[in-house]
Design an enzyme around this catalytic site. Sequence first.
Site, PDB file in Angstrom:
ATOM      1  N   HIS A  79      41.309  94.298   8.364  1.00 45.18           N
ATOM      2  CA  HIS A  79      40.881  95.251   9.396  1.00 45.18           C
ATOM      3  C   HIS A  79      41.156  94.655  10.778  1.00 45.18           C
ATOM      4  O   HIS A  79      41.742  95.302  11.641  1.00 45.18           O
ATOM      5  CB  HIS A  79      39.402  95.578   9.229  1.00 45.18           C
ATOM      6  N   ASP A 108      65.445 102.641  32.861  1.00 44.70           N
ATOM      7  CA  ASP A 108      65.043 102.278  31.498  1.00 44.70           C
ATOM      8  C   ASP A 108      64.452 100.876  31.557  1.00 44.70           C
ATOM      9  O   ASP A 108      64.304 100.311  32.641  1.00 44.70           O
ATOM     10  CB  ASP A 108      66.259 102.307  30.550  1.00 44.70           C
ATOM     11  N   TRP A 144      40.130  86.860  10.372  1.00 50.94           N
ATOM     12  CA  TRP A 144      41.391  86.975  11.128  1.00 50.94           C
ATOM     13  C   TRP A 144      41.745  85.656  11.802  1.00 50.94           C
ATOM     14  O   TRP A 144      42.891  85.421  12.141  1.00 50.94           O
ATOM     15  CB  TRP A 144      41.316  88.100  12.160  1.00 50.94           C
ATOM     16  N   SER A 171      57.910  89.910  17.792  1.00 52.84           N
ATOM     17  CA  SER A 171      57.957  91.247  18.375  1.00 52.84           C
ATOM     18  C   SER A 171      57.254  91.284  19.718  1.00 52.84           C
ATOM     19  O   SER A 171      57.793  91.803  20.710  1.00 52.84           O
ATOM     20  CB  SER A 171      57.319  92.252  17.411  1.00 52.84           C
ATOM     21  N   SER A 172      56.043  90.720  19.800  1.00 51.22           N
ATOM     22  CA  SER A 172      55.341  90.860  21.083  1.00 51.22           C
ATOM     23  C   SER A 172      55.929  89.953  22.148  1.00 51.22           C
ATOM     24  O   SER A 172      55.918  90.315  23.322  1.00 51.22           O
ATOM     25  CB  SER A 172      53.826  90.694  20.962  1.00 51.22           C
ATOM     26  N   HIS A 255      41.773  82.943  22.997  1.00 48.52           N
ATOM     27  CA  HIS A 255      41.080  83.498  24.143  1.00 48.52           C
ATOM     28  C   HIS A 255      41.992  84.254  25.094  1.00 48.52           C
ATOM     29  O   HIS A 255      41.684  85.385  25.453  1.00 48.52           O
ATOM     30  CB  HIS A 255      40.156  82.519  24.851  1.00 48.52           C
ATOM     31  N   GLU A 257      44.468  85.761  24.167  1.00 48.90           N
ATOM     32  CA  GLU A 257      44.750  86.968  23.388  1.00 48.90           C
ATOM     33  C   GLU A 257      43.725  88.079  23.663  1.00 48.90           C
ATOM     34  O   GLU A 257      44.083  89.238  23.778  1.00 48.90           O
ATOM     35  CB  GLU A 257      44.771  86.627  21.891  1.00 48.90           C
ATOM     36  N   TYR A 259      42.269  88.681  26.355  1.00 46.26           N
ATOM     37  CA  TYR A 259      42.600  89.306  27.635  1.00 46.26           C
ATOM     38  C   TYR A 259      43.887  90.101  27.555  1.00 46.26           C
ATOM     39  O   TYR A 259      44.062  91.078  28.290  1.00 46.26           O
ATOM     40  CB  TYR A 259      42.616  88.269  28.757  1.00 46.26           C
ATOM     41  N   SER A 270      42.289 101.802  36.086  1.00 39.37           N
ATOM     42  CA  SER A 270      42.551 101.789  37.525  1.00 39.37           C
ATOM     43  C   SER A 270      43.541 102.874  37.935  1.00 39.37           C
ATOM     44  O   SER A 270      43.668 103.185  39.120  1.00 39.37           O
ATOM     45  CB  SER A 270      43.105 100.427  37.954  1.00 39.37           C
ATOM     46  N   HIS A 304      34.505  78.032  23.922  1.00 41.43           N
ATOM     47  CA  HIS A 304      33.241  78.764  23.793  1.00 41.43           C
ATOM     48  C   HIS A 304      33.177  79.539  22.479  1.00 41.43           C
ATOM     49  O   HIS A 304      32.133  80.056  22.115  1.00 41.43           O
ATOM     50  CB  HIS A 304      32.977  79.683  25.002  1.00 41.43           C
ATOM     51  N   HIS A 305      34.313  79.621  21.765  1.00 43.30           N
ATOM     52  CA  HIS A 305      34.293  80.234  20.434  1.00 43.30           C
ATOM     53  C   HIS A 305      33.802  79.256  19.382  1.00 43.30           C
ATOM     54  O   HIS A 305      33.660  79.626  18.220  1.00 43.30           O
ATOM     55  CB  HIS A 305      35.697  80.709  20.051  1.00 43.30           C
ATOM     56  N   THR A 330      35.704  89.807  36.797  1.00 44.93           N
ATOM     57  CA  THR A 330      35.453  91.036  36.045  1.00 44.93           C
ATOM     58  C   THR A 330      34.457  91.906  36.792  1.00 44.93           C
ATOM     59  O   THR A 330      34.605  93.130  36.853  1.00 44.93           O
ATOM     60  CB  THR A 330      34.925  90.703  34.637  1.00 44.93           C
ATOM     61  N   LYS A 333      36.118  93.817  39.474  1.00 44.27           N
ATOM     62  CA  LYS A 333      36.799  95.012  38.970  1.00 44.27           C
ATOM     63  C   LYS A 333      35.825  96.168  38.776  1.00 44.27           C
ATOM     64  O   LYS A 333      36.075  97.288  39.219  1.00 44.27           O
ATOM     65  CB  LYS A 333      37.491  94.698  37.651  1.00 44.27           C
ATOM     66  N   ARG A 452      27.653  87.565   9.960  1.00 47.63           N
ATOM     67  CA  ARG A 452      28.807  88.442   9.803  1.00 47.63           C
ATOM     68  C   ARG A 452      29.623  87.998   8.597  1.00 47.63           C
ATOM     69  O   ARG A 452      29.405  86.919   8.052  1.00 47.63           O
ATOM     70  CB  ARG A 452      29.657  88.421  11.074  1.00 47.63           C
TER      71      ARG A 452
END
Lengths: 527, 183
Positions: A79, A108, A144, A171-172, A255, A257, A259, A270, A304-305, A330, A333, A452
């Site tokens: 998932h 293009d 994951w 790809s990315s 991390h 990732e 963002y 925005s 922090h993870h 943040t 924003k 979890r």
Amino acid sequence: MSEATTHDAHDHHDHGPAKGLMRWVTTTNHKDIGTLYLLFSLLMFFIGGAMAMVIRAELFEPGMQVVNPHFFNQMTTNHALIMIFGAVMPAFVGLANWLIPMMIGAPDMALPRMNNWSFWILPFAFTMMLSTIFMDGGAPAAGWTIYPPLVLQTGDAFPFMIFAIHMMGISSVMGAINVIATILNMRAPGMTLMKMPLFVWTWLITAYLLIAVMPVLAGAVTMLLTDKYFGTSFFTAAGGGDPVMYQHIFWFFGHPEVYILILPAFGIVSQIIPTFARKPLFGYSSMVYASASIAFLSFIVWAHHMFTVGMPVAGELFFMYATMLIAVPTGVKVFNWVSTMWKGSMTFETPMLFALGFVVLFTIGGFSGLMLAIAPSDFQYHDTYFVVAHFHYVLVTGAIFAIMGAAYYWLPKWTGHMYNETLGKWHFWLSTITVNILFFPQHFLGLAGMPRRIPDYSVQFAEFNMISSIGGFAFGLSQLLFAYIVISTIRGGAKATDKVWDGAEGLEWTLSSPPPYHSFSEAPEVK
Amino acid sequence: MASNSDAKLSTARLVTRLGLVVVAMFGFGYLMVPIYDVFCDITGLNGKTSNEVAVAPVIVDTSRTVTVEFDSTLNEAMQWDFQPDVRKLSVHPGEVKTVTYRVRNRMAQAVDGQAIPSVAPGGAAEYLKKTECFCFTQQTLNAGEEKLMPVTFFVDPELPADIRYLTLSYTFFDVTKVASNTH
């Protein structure tokens, strides 16, 4: 989007798309590739969503009811991988493809053939990923984050998962290089960097994050591969390695990732809020600098993870304060979005509703993130449903709400048809109410200590889990409405005007709706 | 069209540079491995103790006593019995002591084992030194064989005063397959 609509009055003598299926396979047109990305993402959203339904069905009541624990773990793992790499990221790349050339006045993307390749890798990567469910030993089931040593116990699926991740990464990375080359080299005359729409800015920053961290993930999973099959000991303690080091390398990718998954959403919001507040964006340059600061800070907060791995106090303090620092840009924003609306002539069409939902609910996710950033209390929250609630608030009501807002906002431009506003509003309200029924109780479950990634739980958690599951099923069903609205808008509907929204600003609204197959062959002048 | 070909050139150059960044970052992922090891070596943060033979100190700090606890763990598939003879020991920093672990192979075939030491709290790892240890080399036990495995250690007198308890933990890993793979 369909051939009929792109053929409409606008392709005079210049050639339109090729006919038939091969158009989509061989296309190098940014609009076609954008469409492919977005439809692929929608498909993955439903596949990943179906897995979430299995998870919520199992958690509906305590005890083992629907699936066995191993399959449950496969569902949570896949998932997440599918939603992150298959739904949210391709959706953003699809939006980038459609919008960046039109927003900066380019004909293009800079590298159209590579663009085709970076899309067409994805269906193969995800076919491989999904095929592991049918393999001996099942699909990957280690979460994951695929931590060793647990992930090294994966059956036949293991190398397929690693190579699928490699392909998604390639790809990315290609998509990101394309975005940077397009933005830096193909802007229309007069479109200086500080005149670019914010969606373009946030994507530029995101693209840099992608090329910086996707290769690190590729390295980490390659180390896992060689640890399992070639006798290396990067993470195997027996050979002098350290599994904790994997966590450091993974989160150095992980991390930034997160963002990557939210910065383009900031860009979308925005764009939408000024349109419906009928005021220019408040604090444009502070938005740009805030995005850049968030990107920079994302590289120095990874641990922090993993507060609970046994870090020294100095390390915990550093990562705690660095993490809390992110709340400053943040906060800038959120302040700017609110200030843009202040005294604006607001109307509440569906894109604006999603943008408002984003601002409120993403901020809730941001606050629970701050709670998790507090190292001493994180020891209590770590690996509980509080974490699950937190990242679903920032990813579902953050990233996905922004993507849905973007779909409603630009769908009339892309297809030339207005979507059904009544159904759009229904979709918004159903989604917003059910998503809160789904995820809000998970905060309480987490604070009460429910772990979890476990298929069963103590009976004290039964009520909140049942509420959450009901919300989950309702949220899942509500998304069928979204698919219906999108498909019916592609197929027909009231004719959209070129500008679509009367407060809309930007080059894409100067084109016809739908835009010609080749737009801005002559660069527009930007004053 | 002069400007157009200029733009193309710079696109090629830009893409090359971005490609180099990608390659460099892939390399950086691997570079993190030695960086991590050096960092942990200097700071002793991950509780890894040095596997080098230490030289026993001359001074014994009799003014304080430190409790060293011994712990033994077996990795998943390891079918051995593995127990320290004593659970804990009070020592003066600088004092050299020997502790034996009793190890028996319950399997019907020979197994190569490698013991990996770890010290808690992590900050104390660099102060627990070994002059002799069964963890320095791989240990092979034949089917049903039993052995006493000694470790001779001392606590460095430099140990910060606030640390009064240490745990020395060993985990035995089955490296039979790894050992045969590398041949």
